[in-house]
Design an enzyme around this catalytic site. Structure first.
Site, PDB file in Angstrom:
ATOM      1  N   PRO A 235       0.811  -1.216   0.000  1.00  0.00           N
ATOM      2  CG  PRO A 235      -0.104  -1.051   2.154  1.00  0.00           C
ATOM      3  CD  PRO A 235       0.718  -1.920   1.281  1.00  0.00           C
ATOM      4  CD  GLU A 236       4.465   2.367  -3.467  1.00  0.00           C
ATOM      5  OE1 GLU A 236       4.737   3.455  -3.985  1.00  0.00           O
ATOM      6  OE2 GLU A 236       4.950   1.294  -3.855  1.00  0.00           O
TER       7      GLU A 236
END
Length: 287
Positions: free
Chosen positions: A2-3
Site C-alpha cells: 500500500p502506497e
DNA sequence: TTCTTTGTTCCGGA
DNA sequence: GTCCGGAACAAAGA
C-alpha cells in the site's frame, strides 16, 4: 504494497461506507501489531461516531468527537468489509488481490449500519493509535512528513533546495517520506522509468528539465493509479478473487530481463538493489 | 534452508 | 548536528 494511491482508494471506500456510523463492537484477536494495542483501545472507541475520514501520506485518519484514530497499513495491512459473515469476505471486499487467511485477521470493527470491517495483516507492521483530539500536526508520525505529491509546494524550487547539499540517490530521495510523502518502492521505480532517469543518479545531478518532468510524472502516475483502482471498486464482482488491478499497469517494476516496454526503445530491464530495495530500470532509455 | 518482499524506525559511522 | 544506509521487525512463497 500500500502506497499513497492504495490508501487513497481505501479512504474513499471507508468514507462511502462509514461516515456518521457508530462503532458498536470491537474484537481484537492479536494486539501485537507494530505497536501493542492498549487495553482501553476498544472502550475509548465503542459508541463513538465517525465524523470524518482523511488521508495524509500513507496514513488513514479517523476523526471522532473527542478522539483521532491514526492507522497505518504497514507492508501488508488490509481493511476488508464483510456484511454477514466471513465466508462472504471474498464477495464483498473492495481491496485487491485478496487471499486472506483468517489467522491474520487481527481486529474486527462492527458498526451500527450492519457492516463489519476486518483488519488483516500478515506481517503485522501496521498499527492503530488513538490520540486525544490533538491537532494533526502535533502527531509525531505526521509532523515529519514532507509535502503531499499533489500539493503545489512539491515543485522545482522545493526539489532544488532540498537536494542541493545532499548526496542521496534519486531513487532513495523519492522514497524519503520527509522529502515527499506517500511514494514507496513501486511508484518510485515507475516514476523514474517514466521520466527516463536512472535510479542511481545523484538527486543533485538532475537538471531543471528532468526535475520538472519527474515531478509531473509522479503526480500523473499516482493520479492514474487512484483512477484505475477507483474504477475497479465500483464493480465489486471484478475485485473478488481477481488478480490485483494495479500491477497490470506496471511498466518497469518486476520486469527484470524483459525488453523495455517503451515502444521506441530496444533496451532491457535490469534489477539491482539500492539501499536494500529492488530497483528496476532500463539500461537504454533511463540515463 | 535461504532469499526475497513490503514501510518505518533506530542506530552507527562519516 | 546532519546525512546516509544497514539492520531489524513478520511471515510466506519461491
Amino acid at each position: 504494497m500500500p502506497e499513497l494511491p492504495e490508501i487513497e482508494i481505501i479512504k474513499k471506500s471507508l468514507v462511502k461506507m462509514l461516515i456518521n456510523t457508530k462503532i458498536i463492537k470491537i474484537k481484537i484477536n492479536n494486539r501485537n501489531l507494530r505497536y501493542k494495542i492498549p487495553p482501553q483501545f476498544s472502550k475509548n472507541l465503542i459508541g463513538q461516531k465517525i465524523l470524518k475520514i482523511s488521508r495524509r501520506s500513507k496514513y488513514l485518519i479517523f476523526h471522532f468527537k473527542k478522539k483521532i484514530l491514526l492507522a497505518h497499513m504497514g507492508m501488508s495491512g488490509k481493511l476488508v468489509f464483510t456484511k454477514l459473515n466471513e465466508k462472504k469476505i471474498y464477495k464483498t471486499s473492495f481491496y485487491y488481490n485478496l487471499n486472506l487467511l483468517k489467522k491474520h485477521n487481527h481486529i474486527y470493527f462492527k458498526f451500527n449500519n450492519g457492516l463489519k470491517l476486518i483488519y488483516n495483516d500478515v506481517r503485522r507492521f501496521g498499527f492503530f493509535k488513538l490520540y486525544n483530539n490533538e491537532k494533526l500536526n502535533k502527531i509525531n508520525f505526521l509532523k515529519k512528513l514532507g509535502p503531499e505529491p499533489f500539493s503545489k509546494s512539491f515543485n522545482l524550487i522545493y526539489f532544488t533546495n532540498f537536494t542541493k547539499n545532499r548526496e542521496t540517490k534519486i531513487k532513495n530521495l523519492l522514497m524519503d517520506q520527509s522529502f515527499v510523502s506517500g511514494i514507496g518502492n513501486i511508484y518510485s521505480n515507475e516514476a523514474l522509468f517514466m521520466s527516463k532517469i536512472a535510479p542511481l543518479r545523484k538527486s543533485r545531478s538532475l537538471n531543471s528539465v528532468e526535475i520538472k518532468r519527474l515531478i509531473l510524472n509522479i503526480k500523473k502516475i499516482l493520479k492514474f493509479s487512484i483512477l484505475k483502482g477507483g474504477s475497479s471498486i465500483k464493480d465489486f464482482k471484478n475485485t473478488a478473487g481477481k488478480k490485483g488491478v494495479f500491477q497490470e499497469f506496471f511498466n518497469v517494476y518486476g520486469r527484470n530481463n524483459k525488453k523495455c516496454s517503451r515502444i521506441s526503445c530496444n533496451g532491457k530491464i535490469y534489477k539491482i538493489k539500492i539501499s536494500g530495495r529492488s530497483s528496476y530500470y532500463c539500461d537504454s532509455c533511463q540515463t
